[in-house]
Motif scaffolding. Structure first.
Motif, PDB file in Angstrom:
ATOM      1  N   GLY A 115      -5.587 -14.190  21.258  1.00 42.31           N
ATOM      2  CA  GLY A 115      -4.040 -14.076  21.257  1.00 42.31           C
ATOM      3  C   GLY A 115      -3.319 -15.183  22.111  1.00 42.31           C
ATOM      4  N   GLY A 116      -4.070 -15.429  23.022  1.00 41.29           N
ATOM      5  CA  GLY A 116      -3.377 -16.599  23.986  1.00 41.29           C
ATOM      6  C   GLY A 116      -3.418 -17.763  23.381  1.00 41.29           C
ATOM      7  N   ILE A 117      -4.410 -18.398  22.613  1.00 44.42           N
ATOM      8  CA  ILE A 117      -4.484 -19.375  22.165  1.00 44.42           C
ATOM      9  C   ILE A 117      -3.651 -19.402  20.909  1.00 44.42           C
ATOM     10  CG2 ILE A 117      -6.247 -20.728  20.412  1.00 44.42           C
ATOM     11  CD1 ILE A 117      -8.482 -19.728  22.148  1.00 44.42           C
ATOM     12  N   GLY A 128      -0.925  -6.247  33.858  1.00 45.28           N
ATOM     13  CA  GLY A 128      -1.521  -7.453  33.137  1.00 45.28           C
ATOM     14  C   GLY A 128      -0.782  -8.757  33.380  1.00 45.28           C
ATOM     15  N   GLY A 129       0.553  -8.517  33.753  1.00 44.23           N
ATOM     16  CA  GLY A 129       1.154  -9.798  34.088  1.00 44.23           C
ATOM     17  C   GLY A 129       0.595 -10.452  35.318  1.00 44.23           C
ATOM     18  N   VAL A 130       0.380  -9.529  36.243  1.00 43.70           N
ATOM     19  CA  VAL A 130      -0.300 -10.268  37.678  1.00 43.70           C
ATOM     20  C   VAL A 130      -1.560 -10.927  37.194  1.00 43.70           C
ATOM     21  CG1 VAL A 130      -1.261  -9.358  39.688  1.00 43.70           C
ATOM     22  CG2 VAL A 130       1.013  -8.313  38.914  1.00 43.70           C
ATOM     23  N   PHE A 131      -2.477 -10.096  36.404  1.00 42.73           N
ATOM     24  CA  PHE A 131      -3.733 -10.437  36.168  1.00 42.73           C
ATOM     25  C   PHE A 131      -3.643 -12.013  35.472  1.00 42.73           C
ATOM     26  CE2 PHE A 131      -5.522  -6.559  36.839  1.00 42.73           C
ATOM     27  CZ  PHE A 131      -7.064  -6.795  37.209  1.00 42.73           C
ATOM     28  N   SER A 132      -2.449 -12.139  34.572  1.00 42.04           N
ATOM     29  CA  SER A 132      -2.331 -13.464  33.842  1.00 42.04           C
ATOM     30  C   SER A 132      -2.105 -14.337  35.023  1.00 42.04           C
ATOM     31  CB  SER A 132      -1.373 -13.141  32.796  1.00 42.04           C
ATOM     32  OG  SER A 132      -0.244 -13.049  33.344  1.00 42.04           O
ATOM     33  N   SER A 139      -4.733 -14.514  29.070  1.00 43.58           N
ATOM     34  CA  SER A 139      -4.541 -13.621  28.021  1.00 43.58           C
ATOM     35  C   SER A 139      -5.625 -12.491  27.866  1.00 43.58           C
ATOM     36  CB  SER A 139      -4.241 -14.325  26.825  1.00 43.58           C
ATOM     37  OG  SER A 139      -3.295 -15.018  26.896  1.00 43.58           O
ATOM     38  N   ALA A 140      -7.002 -12.985  28.176  1.00 41.77           N
ATOM     39  CA  ALA A 140      -7.992 -11.883  27.934  1.00 41.77           C
ATOM     40  C   ALA A 140      -7.986 -10.911  29.176  1.00 41.77           C
ATOM     41  CB  ALA A 140      -9.375 -12.771  28.187  1.00 41.77           C
ATOM     42  N   GLY A 141      -7.669 -11.491  30.206  1.00 39.97           N
ATOM     43  CA  GLY A 141      -7.310 -10.366  31.516  1.00 39.97           C
ATOM     44  C   GLY A 141      -6.014  -9.573  31.171  1.00 39.97           C
ATOM     45  N   CYS A 142      -5.090 -10.157  30.610  1.00 41.02           N
ATOM     46  CA  CYS A 142      -3.801  -9.548  30.768  1.00 41.02           C
ATOM     47  C   CYS A 142      -4.050  -8.469  29.627  1.00 41.02           C
ATOM     48  CB  CYS A 142      -2.777 -10.565  30.271  1.00 41.02           C
ATOM     49  SG  CYS A 142      -1.094  -9.756  29.819  1.00 41.02           S
TER      50      CYS A 142
END
Length: 317
Positions: free
Chosen positions: A231-233, A42-46, A294-297
């Motif tokens: 979540g990111g927002i 998830g971190g790499v995607f973010s 965040s959606a990707g993560c």
């Protein structure tokens, strides 16, 4: 006739209980390899999705401009399209580890206090904050290095050849402690930000699963995406002024050349430059960035957890 006993499920997320933490309701936290691996992916995607917007955020936070389009155009014209990934090497190295820590700590605490009777939303904020505090030990130096690389001049005037050269320069000027510049602010920011991050995501997932009439673990990737974006927002809306101060301190010089002699001075000078608006400068591109990253993560993490976890690990908490 013997009376039968009917077991009712525990209250859903929005029920608040006054039950205290007790030894009987608490299990020993165990770090799950599944959560660690899922967090790393998830971190790499973010980073892949969010780095260009992060560069714009840093430039706006450390300048007197709030013009997103002008800042973006100036980077493109004067530094080229690859400049949007300036300073990305450090996040790519550290993001997998950082996000791995975040999700491993969060889910281990969540499982340890699974039956304590408290509101799931309260636990999401508290355990998210704990994950952020643990993560800050690594994320603070990574953010510091990235900020300096993003703020350095372009071309022959550049100050650092890359992350390693940046670290050497920092250590030469301020010692090992210099790597952790502005750490107290980073610690508070990460704790607050990740508390809001996991709180917003868990509340969104719970609400959407009720609307859709589904169990949490039956949610599709397309249903997780908007929850991850929210979540990111929540992460940035809950912590952005702290991040502005952290960024200014981390991008500042050392010793006598420092513009900000203390955190208090950084706060005062930021206020003098633009009042309350100055503490929110750069928010709009950050929200675009975090919605994507965040959606990707979260989507990657949730899908990998489904593939790798045991049935016990995937039980709704």
């Amino acid at each position: 006739m013997q009376q039968s006993t009917v077991f009712t499920p525990q209250p859903e997320v929005f029920t608040v209980s006054s039950t205290n933490f007790t030894p009987e309701s608490r299990k020993k936290p165990v770090i799950s390899g599944t959560d660690a691996v899922a967090g790393a992916v998830g971190g790499v995607f973010s980073v892949l999705l969010g780095q260009p917007f992060d560069l714009i955020r840093v430039r706006l936070q450390t300048s007197n401009s709030s013009n997103v389009l002008k800042t973006t155009r100036d980077i493109w014209v004067h530094e080229g399209p690859l400049a949007f990934y300036k300073g990305a090497a450090a996040p790519f190295i550290g993001a997998g580890v950082c996000v791995s820590i975040q999700f491993a700590v969060f889910h281990s605490l969540r499982q340890a206090f699974e039956h304590d009777g408290r509101s799931e939303l309260a636990k999401a904020y508290l355990f998210g904050g704990a994950a952020g505090a643990a993560n800050s030990i690594l994320s603070s130096p990574v953010e510091h290095i990235r900020t300096r690389l993003q703020l350095q001049p372009h071309g022959v005037a550049r100050l650092y050849a890359g992350p390693i050269d940046c670290i050497r320069s920092i250590v030469k000027q301020a010692g090992i402690r210099g790597i952790f510049k502005a750490y107290p602010v980073a610690f508070v920011k990460e704790t607050q930000a990740f508390g809001c991050y996991f709180l917003a995501f868990e509340a969104s997932m719970t609400g959407l699963s009720k609307v859709r009439g589904k169990l949490r673990n039956d949610m599709s990737a397309w249903e997780i995406i908007p929850c991850g974006a929210l979540g990111g927002i929540g992460f940035w809306v809950g912590s952005f002024p702290l991040d502005v101060i952290k960024t200014r301190l981390q991008g500042d010089s050392f010793g006598a050349d420092a513009k900000y002699k203390s955190t208090r001075m950084a706060v005062m000078k930021t206020w003098q430059e633009g009042g309350m608006k100055a503490f929110w400068r750069g928010l709009s591109p950050t929200l675009v960035r975090t919605s994507l990253s965040s959606a990707g993560c979260f989507t990657a993490v949730e899908q990998i957890r489904k593939l790798m976890a045991t049935p016990q690990q995937l039980e709704p908490l």
